[in-house]
Enzyme design. Sequence first.
Site, PDB file in Angstrom:
ATOM      1  N   GLY A  92      11.479  -3.663   6.804  1.00 57.37           N
ATOM      2  CA  GLY A  92      10.965  -4.582   7.819  1.00 57.37           C
ATOM      3  C   GLY A  92      11.003  -4.092   9.245  1.00 57.37           C
TER       4      GLY A  92
ATOM      5  N   ASN B  73       8.641  -2.457  10.849  1.00 57.53           N
ATOM      6  CA  ASN B  73       7.354  -2.811  11.451  1.00 57.53           C
ATOM      7  C   ASN B  73       7.223  -4.321  11.621  1.00 57.53           C
ATOM      8  OD1 ASN B  73       5.517  -0.490  12.025  1.00 57.53           O
ATOM      9  ND2 ASN B  73       6.097   0.048   9.930  1.00 57.53           N
TER      10      ASN B  73
ATOM     11  N   LEU C  89       3.835  -3.868  -0.691  1.00 55.53           N
ATOM     12  CA  LEU C  89       3.472  -2.982  -1.795  1.00 55.53           C
ATOM     13  C   LEU C  89       2.480  -3.561  -2.801  1.00 55.53           C
ATOM     14  CD1 LEU C  89       6.877  -1.223  -2.482  1.00 55.53           C
ATOM     15  CD2 LEU C  89       5.031  -0.582  -0.916  1.00 55.53           C
TER      16      LEU C  89
ATOM     17  N   LEU D 237      -0.747  -5.257  -4.588  1.00 57.29           N
ATOM     18  CA  LEU D 237      -2.145  -5.452  -4.218  1.00 57.29           C
ATOM     19  C   LEU D 237      -2.361  -6.910  -3.831  1.00 57.29           C
ATOM     20  CD1 LEU D 237      -4.145  -3.462  -6.924  1.00 57.29           C
ATOM     21  CD2 LEU D 237      -3.988  -2.943  -4.487  1.00 57.29           C
TER      22      LEU D 237
ATOM     23  N   ASN E  42      -4.002  -3.731   6.998  1.00 58.87           N
ATOM     24  CA  ASN E  42      -2.884  -3.028   6.377  1.00 58.87           C
ATOM     25  C   ASN E  42      -2.560  -1.769   7.176  1.00 58.87           C
ATOM     26  OD1 ASN E  42      -0.957  -2.379   4.272  1.00 58.87           O
ATOM     27  ND2 ASN E  42      -2.389  -0.803   3.599  1.00 58.87           N
TER      28      ASN E  42
ATOM     29  N   HIS F  75      -1.099   2.005   6.723  1.00 57.82           N
ATOM     30  CA  HIS F  75      -0.864   3.024   5.691  1.00 57.82           C
ATOM     31  C   HIS F  75      -0.290   4.278   6.345  1.00 57.82           C
ATOM     32  CE1 HIS F  75      -1.377   4.870   1.771  1.00 57.82           C
ATOM     33  NE2 HIS F  75      -1.785   5.958   2.402  1.00 57.82           N
TER      34      HIS F  75
ATOM     35  N   ASP G 179      -6.416   0.587  -0.478  1.00 57.51           N
ATOM     36  CA  ASP G 179      -6.527   1.524   0.652  1.00 57.51           C
ATOM     37  C   ASP G 179      -7.973   1.936   0.925  1.00 57.51           C
ATOM     38  OD1 ASP G 179      -3.765   1.517   1.075  1.00 57.51           O
ATOM     39  OD2 ASP G 179      -3.442   3.197  -0.277  1.00 57.51           O
TER      40      ASP G 179
ATOM     41  N   GLU H 175       5.911  10.130  11.496  1.00 57.61           N
ATOM     42  CA  GLU H 175       4.890   9.111  11.240  1.00 57.61           C
ATOM     43  C   GLU H 175       5.384   7.731  11.647  1.00 57.61           C
ATOM     44  OE1 GLU H 175       2.825   5.974   9.414  1.00 57.61           O
ATOM     45  OE2 GLU H 175       4.778   6.582   8.661  1.00 57.61           O
TER      46      GLU H 175
END
Length: 199
Positions: free
Chosen positions: A14, A16, A87, A89, A104, A106, A147, A172
Site C-alpha cells: 500500500g 502507492n 492483482l 483482474l 492501473n 504497471h 495490461d 522504478e
Amino acid sequence: MQNINIAIFASGSGTNCENLIRYFADKPSVNCALVVSNKADALALERASRLGVPTAVTPKPQLNDPDVMLPLLRQYDIHFIVLAGFLPLVPDFLIDAFPRRIVNLHPALLPKYGGKGMWGHHVHEAVKAAGESETGMTVHWVTPVCDGGEIIAQYRCALTPDDTVDDIAEKEHQLEMAYFPKVVEQVLNTTFPEGSDSL
C-alpha cells in the site's frame, strides 16, 4: 474540477495507496473515499485506516459479484477507480460501469513485461534477465485485456548491468512515488472538467 470520490484498489503493502491519499488530502476537489483490497491482511488497509479512509475487503467471489461490488461503490458515491498494486483482474461489469474511469499502475514500460503473472518482483526479474538498459512505470486505462488498455503516461529510469532485481525495483518505485498521483490528478482534471455534468 468538481468534488470527485475515488476508490483505490490495492492488494499489497500500500505504499502507492498511502501516497495517493496523502497527495489528495490537501486537494478539496478529490476525496479518497474508499480503499478496497482482495486480501484481508493487506497492509494497504492498515495504511488507509490510519489515515481515516474507509476500507472494504472483497475476496475473489465478492469482487466478481456485481451484487456486492456495485452497491459498495454506490454507497461511497465512487466516480473513479485507481488500481495501485491490485492483482486480480477487474471484472467486466466494473469496467462497463466505469467506462474510461479505471486506471492501473504497471511497474514496467508496457507493452513489454505485461500480462498475466507479470506483477511486482516478477516484472523486475524479467527486466533484469533481459538485460534491459532502462525500465519505468506505465499508467494505463483498464480494459478487459490484462495490461492491454491505452497508455496514459510513462516514466523511465536508466539501469546499469550492476543493478540487482532489488535495485531495479527501487528505481522504478521512486518513479511511482514521484509521478503516479500527479498522473491521476491530470486524468481526473480531464475526465471531470470544471462545470462538467459527467458525474
